[in-house]
Each structure stands twice: as C-alpha cells, then as structure tokens.
Write a protein that holds these residues in place. Structure first.
Motif: not given
Length: 222
Positions: A154-159
């Motif tokens: 959850t809330d995987f960090i990307g752009y």
C-alpha cells in the motif's frame, strides 16, 4: 525512532516455535506506523524444518523523494513532502489531456478537454507478506530449500508526471508559460507481487553441486 516488542513460545515438546512481534516507527515527517509479524517454525526432526510467517514492513521515502527540487530544463524533478499539489492547494494537468487541448480546432475549445488532478503529500510505503517454506537434508547428500510468498503493497512509492499552467479564458492561450513536473507520489491502488524459490544442493566428498530457481511476478498495481 522505533519501538519493538516480541513474544516467543515453544509448543509440542519444543518442536514448534511460535513468535509474535510488533514494531512502531515514527519519523518527524510522517505519522507513526505499526508493523506486526507472526511466525510458526516446526522442526519434527533435526534435519527438517517447516515455516509459515506473516510479516510487515515500512519504507520511508528517500530524502530525494521528500525534498528534491531539480530543474532539468524540460521538467522539474520534485519531492513531495509538503504536498503542494494536494487537493485544495493546486492542480496538475495530465499530459494526455494537454495533447488533446493542443490538437483541438481552437485552443479555446481545447480548454474543455484539459483533465486536472491532485497528488496527496508523500506517505511511507507499507507491505504485508505471507510466506511458507521448507528446508531439509535428505539421504545425507541432498539439501533442499523451497519457499513461496505473496506480498501486498500500500502507498507504493513511484512518480507521476503532470503539467502546471494558467490559461487566458478569452483565447485559450497559456499565460506565463508551461511547467512540467515529475513528482514523487504514492500509488492509489494496492500493488501485489508473488513468487517462489527453489534451491537444491548435492554434496560429494570433494565437490558440491547447487542449483537455484527464483520466480517473481508483479500481479496488479498502477
């Protein structure tokens, strides 16, 4: 800072070990987060081990994800700890809708095709994993280690990439130019992965032969 506590209990004449743990992490830029874990390890004999576990973890955004401001000419690479494009503060335009705006018969007509979106301020990434495995020695020559897992992020960090602009409502032209941003952001859906690993070793008096296969797959997530 972080706080950690755990309990361990041996059952079934000490052949089964159960462990439960809880960790709390607090970063000055983010809310406190809890990471529970639970595991069972069963050892029916000295050369056989079965394991099942549930675990969780937290990954804080990097300093670049939080604070970066780097103008590369075509765009500004931007950290997102302050949420300057979150709801009620400012909006970004999708690249796809801006291309539709440019392709319209007139720019004034194209204004209706612009698609605006907001990006929440960055949050830590969290993952929950279920894993099962076995390892053991057979015939005093073969060692086998096999496991499988499934993880939910959850809330995987990307752009995300978006454009910022103001438009003249009489002719549709941008006022003061156009700015592109690549913004650190969290995924809005759950990202799921799964995989398995198999390792085999064959022991001879002067030589050991080993083989290993790993399978990892991204199942869902944008």
């Amino acid at each position: 800072f972080g706080l950690y506590a755990g309990l361990e209990k041996k059952l079934m004449k000490e052949k089964l070990k159960a462990t439960a743990t809880l960790r709390m992490d607090k970063n000055q830029n983010f809310n406190a987060l809890l990471s529970p874990a639970l595991s069972f390890v069963y050892v029916p004999r000295q050369d056989r081990t079965f394991r099942v576990s549930f675990s969780s973890a937290v990954r804080n955004p990097t300093l670049a994800d939080q604070y970066l401001y780097y103008n590369v000419g075509r765009a500004i690479l931007l950290g997102n700890v302050d949420g300057q494009f979150e709801g009620g503060r400012d909006s970004l335009i999708t690249v796809e809708s801006f291309n539709e705006y440019r392709s319209s018969p007139t720019l004034l007509e194209g204004l209706a095709k612009l698609d605006y979106f907001n990006v929440d301020r960055l949050r830590p990434e969290q993952v929950r994993t279920i894993e099962a495995g076995y390892r053991g020695t057979h015939a005093e020559k073969f060692y086998v280690d096999v496991s499988a897992y499934s993880s939910w992020y959850t809330d995987f960090i990307g752009y995300l990439i978006g454009l910022s602009a103001r438009f003249d409502q009489t002719n549709g032209f941008p006022v003061g130019g156009l700015q592109a941003y690549r913004l650190a952001a969290n995924a809005t859906t759950t990202v799921r992965t799964q995989g398995a690993n198999l390792g085999v070793s064959y022991f001879r008096q002067r030589m050991t032969y080993s083989a290993n296969y790993s399978y990892n797959e991204l199942i869902t997530g944008d």
